[in-house]
Design an enzyme around this catalytic site. Sequence first.
Site, PDB file in Angstrom:
ATOM      1  N   GLU A 174      -2.925 -29.093  75.633  1.00 46.14           N
ATOM      2  CA  GLU A 174      -3.472 -29.295  76.982  1.00 46.14           C
ATOM      3  C   GLU A 174      -3.757 -27.971  77.684  1.00 46.14           C
ATOM      4  OE1 GLU A 174      -3.789 -32.594  78.691  1.00 46.14           O
ATOM      5  OE2 GLU A 174      -3.683 -33.388  76.665  1.00 46.14           O
ATOM      6  N   HIS A 252       1.981 -32.719  82.950  1.00 46.72           N
ATOM      7  CA  HIS A 252       1.851 -31.330  82.489  1.00 46.72           C
ATOM      8  C   HIS A 252       2.970 -30.528  83.143  1.00 46.72           C
ATOM      9  CE1 HIS A 252      -2.766 -31.987  82.126  1.00 46.72           C
ATOM     10  NE2 HIS A 252      -2.250 -31.965  80.912  1.00 46.72           N
ATOM     11  N   CYS A 370      -4.409 -26.904  88.930  1.00 47.93           N
ATOM     12  CA  CYS A 370      -5.188 -27.574  87.868  1.00 47.93           C
ATOM     13  C   CYS A 370      -6.618 -27.062  87.837  1.00 47.93           C
ATOM     14  CB  CYS A 370      -5.258 -29.074  88.125  1.00 47.93           C
ATOM     15  SG  CYS A 370      -3.678 -29.877  88.210  1.00 47.93           S
TER      16      CYS A 370
HETATM   17  O1  SUG Z   1      -5.872 -34.910  82.663  1.00 47.84           O
HETATM   18  N1  SUG Z   1      -6.964 -36.447  85.628  1.00 47.84           N
HETATM   19  C1  SUG Z   1      -6.577 -35.235  84.924  1.00 47.84           C
HETATM   20  C2  SUG Z   1      -5.837 -34.285  85.839  1.00 47.84           C
HETATM   21  C3  SUG Z   1      -5.588 -32.963  85.196  1.00 47.84           C
HETATM   22  C4  SUG Z   1      -4.674 -32.116  85.997  1.00 47.84           C
HETATM   23  N2  SUG Z   1      -4.472 -30.867  85.356  1.00 47.84           N
HETATM   24  C5  SUG Z   1      -3.320 -30.159  85.374  1.00 47.84           C
HETATM   25  N3  SUG Z   1      -2.208 -30.667  85.778  1.00 47.84           N
HETATM   26  N4  SUG Z   1      -3.370 -28.963  84.924  1.00 47.84           N
HETATM   27  C6  SUG Z   1      -5.715 -35.560  83.705  1.00 47.84           C
HETATM   28  O2  SUG Z   1      -4.876 -36.471  83.812  1.00 47.84           O
HETATM   29  C7  SUG Z   1      -8.125 -38.549  85.901  1.00 47.84           C
HETATM   30  C8  SUG Z   1      -9.519 -39.119  85.697  1.00 47.84           C
HETATM   31  C9  SUG Z   1      -9.671 -40.500  86.225  1.00 47.84           C
HETATM   32  O3  SUG Z   1      -8.705 -41.255  86.275  1.00 47.84           O
HETATM   33  O4  SUG Z   1     -10.801 -40.869  86.579  1.00 47.84           O
HETATM   34  C10 SUG Z   1      -7.859 -37.275  85.121  1.00 47.84           C
HETATM   35  O5  SUG Z   1      -8.445 -37.067  84.089  1.00 47.84           O
END
Ligand code: SUG
Length: 446
Positions: A174, A252, A370
């Site tokens: 990730e 994460h 993020c």
């Molecule tokens: O991978 N949300 C992302 C958020 C990523 C956050 N990144 C870090 N914490 N570094 C994920 O879960 C949601 C998309 C949706 O539900 O439409 C999404 O992909």
Amino acid sequence: MKATEANFDGLVGPTHNYAGLSYGNVASTNNQTTPSNPRLAALQGLEKMKALYDLGLVQGVLPPQERPDLATLRKLGFTGNDTQVLNKAAKQVPEILAACCSASSMWTANAATVSPSSDTGDGRVHFTPANLVNKFHRSIESLFTGKVLKKVFPDEQHFCHHSPLPGVSQFGDEGAANHTRFCKSYGEAGVELFVYGASGFNHPKSQCQPKHFPARQTREASEAIVRNHLLQKGQVVYAQQNPDVIDQGVFHNDVIAVGNKNILFCHEKSFLNQHAVYQQIKKAFNTKDFTIIEVPDNRITVKQAVNSYLFNSQLVSTPDKEILIVPSECEEHSDVSLFLGELVNGNMPISEVLPFDLRQSMKNGGGPACLRLRVVLSKSELDCVNQSCLFSSPLFKTLQNWINKHYRDKLSTQDLSDPLLLDESRNALDSLSRILGLGNIYHFQE
Ligand code: SUG
């Protein structure tokens, strides 16, 4: 060697929406099917970039990916012209259409793991795009991410680009969301902390697993990156996430911990064997000048941390102080806001907290940390970066106009099959690829 830490933020794409695609990410699930505002989302992200640039930090911009992703939809058997492909997917499997429309590449902390040249065996900056195999909508990002990174960091003498790790769960990766680098100054060799949720190959260390939500990063993925980036054993620390907090929505590590230079700011329940992890970091860091700011559960619970995204903050260093860039939700949670007040008024090295309204991204579980990929660069490396991707006041104005011209202010999942949205997105990205000097990078431009 003198070096600086640049933040490369992802621009929010024109199809930003809430489709509930990320099981284990509480905000994503809770906001499923609410309408989004892509224009506001992109402008909120842009304001954060501007503020960090105004603080004197080096700020970069990474473009959104091509969405709707017609090539992937065709690979999955939807046929006909573009409109027919969109309609068939919407009718037959709307979840697949939503995945192929997600603007999730905006969260560039998940784009790649980056090791600065002062840490690597060959003196180059190493990049490994994350395979993001845990979620289909994110797994389709990695190849294009690799392509973009090569365009933004083109010089092979200074930059080394690896392929994403094999796309299977044993090597679930990730990116920088589970990677933290500590250093005395940015140009000196640092300590790289790799946090994983589980082991991919079931060896004894994997006994502690989350029970409900998936562990997205494996230890084997992190180990492969350490080998590829030519990092030395003594400068690497591995830590396993506490499986109980994954089950509470910490998908994460950057949802529960953030570090920079000689500071680690984290919740007391972040890691398994947390004190042993601290000892290993301190040993590798090799000086007493290392500060751990551990927040006890009786001050802020894991639930409050997940809801406020306190730890998904950016810890940035200006010449005279360390600043915490937090989501504005932190101001609204009274326990969190009280804690932050005490933090800046106490004797800890963080002396300022700056809140940002990133609600559009937060509703998908994406806070300030993020949205950015950290890249430590020496002066000569910075000179070799594609300069059109570096933030400036004129670029701010250009991007503001570009967003206002091309983005809708309301989008729901039902709109994703609208052929006009496809046209609007392609026009926007075509124009952006020129603004950012990227050439014809998108499939539709070929
Ligand atoms: O991978 N949300 C992302 C958020 C990523 C956050 N990144 C870090 N914490 N570094 C994920 O879960 C949601 C998309 C949706 O539900 O439409 C999404 O992909």
